[in-house]
Structures are given as C-alpha cells and as structure tokens.
Enzyme design. Structure first.
Site, PDB file in Angstrom:
ATOM      1  N   TRP A  58       0.831  -1.213   0.000  1.00 35.05           N
ATOM      2  CA  TRP A  58       0.000   0.000   0.000  1.00 35.05           C
ATOM      3  C   TRP A  58       0.857   1.251   0.000  1.00 35.05           C
ATOM      4  O   TRP A  58       0.545   2.226  -0.697  1.00 35.05           O
ATOM      5  CB  TRP A  58      -0.981  -0.033   1.168  1.00 35.05           C
ATOM      6  CG  TRP A  58      -1.980  -1.126   0.987  1.00 35.05           C
ATOM      7  CD1 TRP A  58      -1.962  -2.363   1.570  1.00 35.05           C
ATOM      8  CD2 TRP A  58      -3.107  -1.137   0.088  1.00 35.05           C
ATOM      9  NE1 TRP A  58      -3.002  -3.118   1.102  1.00 35.05           N
ATOM     10  CE2 TRP A  58      -3.725  -2.400   0.195  1.00 35.05           C
ATOM     11  CE3 TRP A  58      -3.635  -0.184  -0.789  1.00 35.05           C
ATOM     12  CZ2 TRP A  58      -4.861  -2.745  -0.542  1.00 35.05           C
ATOM     13  CZ3 TRP A  58      -4.766  -0.515  -1.521  1.00 35.05           C
ATOM     14  CH2 TRP A  58      -5.363  -1.786  -1.398  1.00 35.05           C
ATOM     15  N   ASP A  91      -0.876   7.327   6.657  1.00 36.32           N
ATOM     16  CA  ASP A  91      -1.962   6.394   6.337  1.00 36.32           C
ATOM     17  C   ASP A  91      -2.109   5.447   7.524  1.00 36.32           C
ATOM     18  O   ASP A  91      -1.265   4.586   7.754  1.00 36.32           O
ATOM     19  CB  ASP A  91      -1.610   5.617   5.065  1.00 36.32           C
ATOM     20  CG  ASP A  91      -2.655   4.547   4.731  1.00 36.32           C
ATOM     21  OD1 ASP A  91      -3.649   4.394   5.474  1.00 36.32           O
ATOM     22  OD2 ASP A  91      -2.470   3.865   3.706  1.00 36.32           O
ATOM     23  N   LYS A  93     -11.419  -1.278   9.114  1.00 35.11           N
ATOM     24  CA  LYS A  93     -10.691  -2.138  10.056  1.00 35.11           C
ATOM     25  C   LYS A  93     -11.252  -1.853  11.456  1.00 35.11           C
ATOM     26  O   LYS A  93     -12.134  -2.551  11.905  1.00 35.11           O
ATOM     27  CB  LYS A  93      -9.190  -1.875  10.016  1.00 35.11           C
ATOM     28  CG  LYS A  93      -8.594  -1.747   8.623  1.00 35.11           C
ATOM     29  CD  LYS A  93      -8.349  -3.071   7.929  1.00 35.11           C
ATOM     30  CE  LYS A  93      -7.559  -2.835   6.650  1.00 35.11           C
ATOM     31  NZ  LYS A  93      -7.410  -4.025   5.822  1.00 35.11           N
TER      32      LYS A  93
END
Lengths: 357, 357
Positions: free
Chosen positions: A102, A169, A193
C-alpha cells in the site's frame, strides 16, 4: 457457533454494533423509515455525522484547528488527494517510506504529481521490518508514512520527527492505540478495520496546511470542499458513517483508546508468545516491528498445513490464511476481536504441537 | 404506520430488500458472520459483485463490449472521471447541456480539464424545461447530458443522436425506464435513487472508448483500473453493492424495467393529473418535459401552506418539501414507491380543495 473472525478487513465489528445497525436498516431513530431511505440532509442524519465527528475528536483528542472529514474511495483515492492537496504544482517534492504494497501504491500516485524521494524502504526484505534512522531531506512538501502494514504484520512503534508536513496512512491501526494527533498534519484511514464497515474513509487534517500548492484541484478531490461542506458536498456513505458512529460509541463506552490499547497488547502478547514458544511455528516480521493488529506466521514444516487448517476450522476460527505475497497465516486482531478468540487459536496451535510435534 | 416516503434521495427501497439487508448485517449467507465483517475477496462476496453485474446487464440489456463497474464518490467524482478519461489532454473539448445544478457541476469539473461548449441550456428559466434542437459542433471529444433533473422535475424523453461519444448522468432515473444502452458510450449513476442505498456509483462503459486521451490518469480515477480489477481495485462499498443486488433482484422478479416503466407511468399520470385538475396547485416544469421521477408543484395561494403541510404529514406522507431553489413541493416517486402512496398524496390534495377551495 459464532465464528472467531480474524479477517484482515473488512473485519470483525462488535456484536452490539451489528445488532443496532441491523435494526436501523428497518427502523431508524423511531422514524418508521429505514436509515437507507432517508435524506442525508435530514436532521436525524446530520446528527449522525456530527456525533461521529465529535466521537472521533474525543477518542483521539484531536486538537483545535483540525477537521474530521468523511469521504469515499478508500486509501487508494487518498493517495491521489494527498498529493494533489499538499504537493506544489511546480517543483513539488515529497518524501515517502516504502513499507509495503500500500505504501508502494501511495508512492506511485504521488509520482504522477511530482518528485518522490523514498527515504526508507524494507522492500528488499519483503517488507518484514520498519525502516528507521532515515533522514528526510530539506525542501520536501511533506513526509508520508504508513503506520501499519497488514500484509506483512509490521507496525511503526514510533513516528519520526520531521521538518515538513507529517502525513500518515493509519488505515489498519487507527483507534487501536494512542497517537498524538498534534504530531501529524494529516491522518487518513479507510474505515473498514477498526472504525466500521467498508465504504467510508476518514481524514483528520490541520486546516491551515491546505490551499498552498497553486493547483486547481477538482472539487471532490479538494479537502477544502469537504471542510466547507461539512462532509456533505454530495451524498455521503450514509450507512457506513452510521455504523462508524455506533462503533466509536462502543469504543468510548468501554473505556476508549486507552482501554483498547491494553486489550490489543494482551491479544498480541498471547499470540506472539505462542509463535515464539511453539517449535512448529515462526513469525515473519522482525520482533521489534511486530504489529499488534496483524500477526503473520508460518509453519516450519509445511507438511502439517492440512492438519492445522482442519483443526482451526473445526475450532470456528475464520480468516487466518496469509496474504499470497507472504504465505502461511495472518491473524488479524482488530479492536472488536475478543481476547477469547486469540486464546482459541493459540489452543489450536498447542494442540497441533501435541498431535504432530 | 409505515411512512409514504417521497424522499428525493437517498430514497425508498422495497420492504423485502430492507428485510434481507437487515438480516445480512447479522448473518450473511449462513456464514454466522455479518456481511460487514467478511473479506471483500471472499467467494461469497465476489459472488455478490458478479451477480449484481449480471442483473444490471440483464435488466438493461447491456450489449457485449461494455463493462459494468462499481466505484465510489457519487456523480460528483464521475464529473471528474469522465473528463479525465474522455477529454484529450491537449486541446480537449466537450459539449454539455446545462439542465440543472448537477449538470452545472459536471460542466465546472470538465472546464478544469479542457474546453466546454454548452450546447443547450435552460438556466435562464430556472431549469424548468429540457433544451432541444441544439447542434453539437464537430471536433468534440464527447457530449454529456443529464437524463433527469431531480431539483426541477424535468426529464429527457428522447436523447439526441450525436457524432461523438454519448455520455449520460442517469443518477436519478436509471432503471426507471427502458433505454437503449447501445446508443450510449458511458452511463453513470449514483446508486441512491432506484438502485440501492448511498455509497456506490455504477458506471456502464464501452471498453473501446478508453485510453485515448494521452493523459496519465491516477489509478483510482481511471476506468481501465476498475475494468481490469473487476471493481476490486480496492475495498468496494460492500454493503451498498449487496443491497443493490437485492434491489435489482426485486426489480427482475417483478417484471424488470418494462414492468417498472409502466408503474412509474401510472404514478406520474396520477399526480400530474391532480396537479393540473386541482385549482389550488400548479406544476413548475414544462408539461412535455415533466419527470416521471420527481413531480414539482406549488400552491397557487401560499396562505394554504400550513394547512396543506399539516394534512399530508397527518396522512403519513414524508419528504415532499421542494428544493430551496424551486420552493413548494417535490414528490419523488422512485421505483420502490408504490402507486398507493401517490394515491394517498393525491387524496390529500383533493381534501385540501374541499376544505379551502
């Protein structure tokens, strides 16, 4: 039997949140209307947005001067928005750490808008550690890092002090531990999440850093749009925001981030102790960088795979297959996963040892 | 008493869809897991995405060579994506009709990327009609129109034949009537009117038109990304797509678009006949351009406002206040609104006439 849900995301949510969400799909706020079929500008839903923002500010102790925004598109669209909103149009430059798939995608997107300096990378070790001790060169528009790397089970335990804007992030560990928001200029996270279901992204941004790039930014991609419209520039992801509100309320009612940080510490300790103790298993991440959210481990002898898989499935464990780029197993232990579920998995690991060890 | 829900969007959904959605939040597909807490890459959810795509292709008779995509960000992000994906990087030009607030926003976004020629506008009459008979100049990269304008209650009954790519924002009337998809190169729609809850956007695009602008498009904003990843480039809005699947199944089970087009015709006829017959009311849109989705009307004598408002509220009618830019009333009659609800509203209009007329 309720499954022990170790899914890497979208992932487990508290049962009482699911119950309330299920009810609101039929009758929201006693309106005799579903949450899904009311105007996002109705006073009942505006109250949901405001309460969710207030809970996030409260739980993370967000200082004055920061906005909490709800947008769509996940971290992948944030990769674009961060670069458009913070990287100067002419001669833009930013520093990134490369700590996983990511982070790599974030870098790719920033490169479309300007120059990227990768200041720390763990790519040559299949991202099994967190780079440290790097220097961020002067003249950067911002520094970007990824706090937790789900695929590889690594997590930043400390954040560097940098002489530029600090962007993070936090998709996979926001709300799992205390962070000092004042140390950051922009935090973003996909909700799916620790915060709620898929479909919403949250952004916590220091207002004063915006509007300085010289770019003409498309309205949706401009954080200032969402600040000025209070996250109602267009129809927001109503259901996802509502379930986020319920989840944040659950967190607050149970003791907030301080409470969950301790629960998460206990869960991580339980599974990592077993990984280290049990001669059948080994962890994949460097010990000091191990994530409290995602524990990645392998069987030393792959011939036990089938036996182990049958055993954990029989115990009601779900979602622990590792990502294809690491293999083996990944136990994701997000906020709503109870300690008991980790104990069930650890017991299965011990049983396997008795059986084949 | 269940409300008669005329909300302009997010809006009414079929009761059986809401029941199934509510159940799936607790236990999806008999997995003992919530739909909200499973991986979007699990075979159960991949099946949802595939089935939703297949239903849309079936219901709209989508020809070969078109992709059906699920993205996020609503029509507002599509305004950006359309321009980035279809307008040439150098010397890009596109023709737009200006038929309302949303069409205007689409134009604003396209102007950031190139030249926009407004070929037809109803702005000077507060958007109360659909422009016709305009010519689209040669050399345009595409032509863009908005099929239905919720705020003003106008709807395109026919689509012009153009010598360039045909792009249409069908956010507020997709699935309400038959359209010949082969006449379009790109159709997009926020889901939250006739297709499902807020949080998902659908795009129907002819594959061969893409990749021809010379632009380096951010991954999330590039339709080719979502085609190649089958709408799983990143975590999709799981719940919204699932409810869309249920809603499309409901539509198919009841007779498809042909059936709902006739139901929608009856609903529109019922209310417009009353607006035209009842001396207390007048419609705001030109008769030939009246929308079957949103009927906008005013009281001729505003002194009856309070009485009328009390009466329709007492009858269980909800969501008919007009948009602030038109005033008066707007009865939104999306697919899931039954004819009976329109009859209740019409009865209230007749009662008002008896009372004060």
């Amino acid at each position: 039997m309720k499954a022990h849900n170790f899914s890497a995301g979208p992932c487990i949510l508290p049962p009482e949140v699911l119950r309330q969400a299920s009810e609101a799909v039929i009758n929201f706020d006693g309106l005799n209307l579903s949450l899904l079929e009311i105007s996002h500008r109705s006073k009942n839903f505006v109250a949901v947005v405001e309460k969710t923002q207030a809970l996030i500010k409260d739980l993370l102790d967000v200082p004055a001067g920061y906005s909490v925004l709800f947008v769509q598109g996940g971290a992948s669209l944030e990769f674009v928005m961060v670069a458009l909103n913070l990287m100067k149009k002419d001669g833009g430059k930013a520093a990134y750490t490369d700590t996983g798939a990511w982070a790599g995608k974030a870098i790719e997107e920033a490169k479309r808008q300007g120059e990227v300096v990768v200041v720390g990378s763990s790519k040559d070790k299949n991202y099994n550690f967190i780079p440290k001790g790097y220097e961020v060169p002067v003249g950067m528009d911002y520094f970007h890092c990824t706090s937790n790397n789900t695929i590889y089970g690594t997590q930043m335990k400390e954040f560097p002090k940098v002489d530029t804007l600090m962007v993070c992030d936090m998709s996979s560990d926001i709300m799992s531990r205390k962070v000092n928001v004042a140390d950051f200029d922009l935090i973003y996270a996909g909700a799916q999440k620790n915060m709620g279901p898929a479909g919403a992204t949250i952004v916590i941004v220091k207002d004063e850093i915006l509007g300085k790039t010289g770019r003409d930014i498309p309205a949706y991609l401009n954080y200032k749009t969402h600040i000025s419209k209070e996250s109602m520039f267009n129809t927001p992801p109503v259901f996802s925001i509502y379930v986020m509100m319920l989840t944040m309320q659950w967190l607050k009612d149970n003791g907030g981030v301080e409470w969950i940080e301790e629960v998460n510490r206990q869960k991580a300790e339980l599974i990592y102790n077993e990984i280290d103790r049990n001669p059948l298993f080994k962890g994949t991440a460097e010990v000091e960088d191990r994530s409290t959210m995602n524990a990645c481990f392998l069987l030393n002898d792959e011939s036990h795979t089938e036996t182990f898989n049958e055993m954990w499935k029989a115990a009601g464990v779900s979602g622990i297959n590792g990502h294809r780029s690491v293999g083996g197993y990944r136990a994701s232990m997000y906020n709503a996963l109870p300690l008991e579920s980790v104990q069930v998995l650890v017991d299965v690991m011990k049983e396997l040892e008795k059986k084949v060890g």
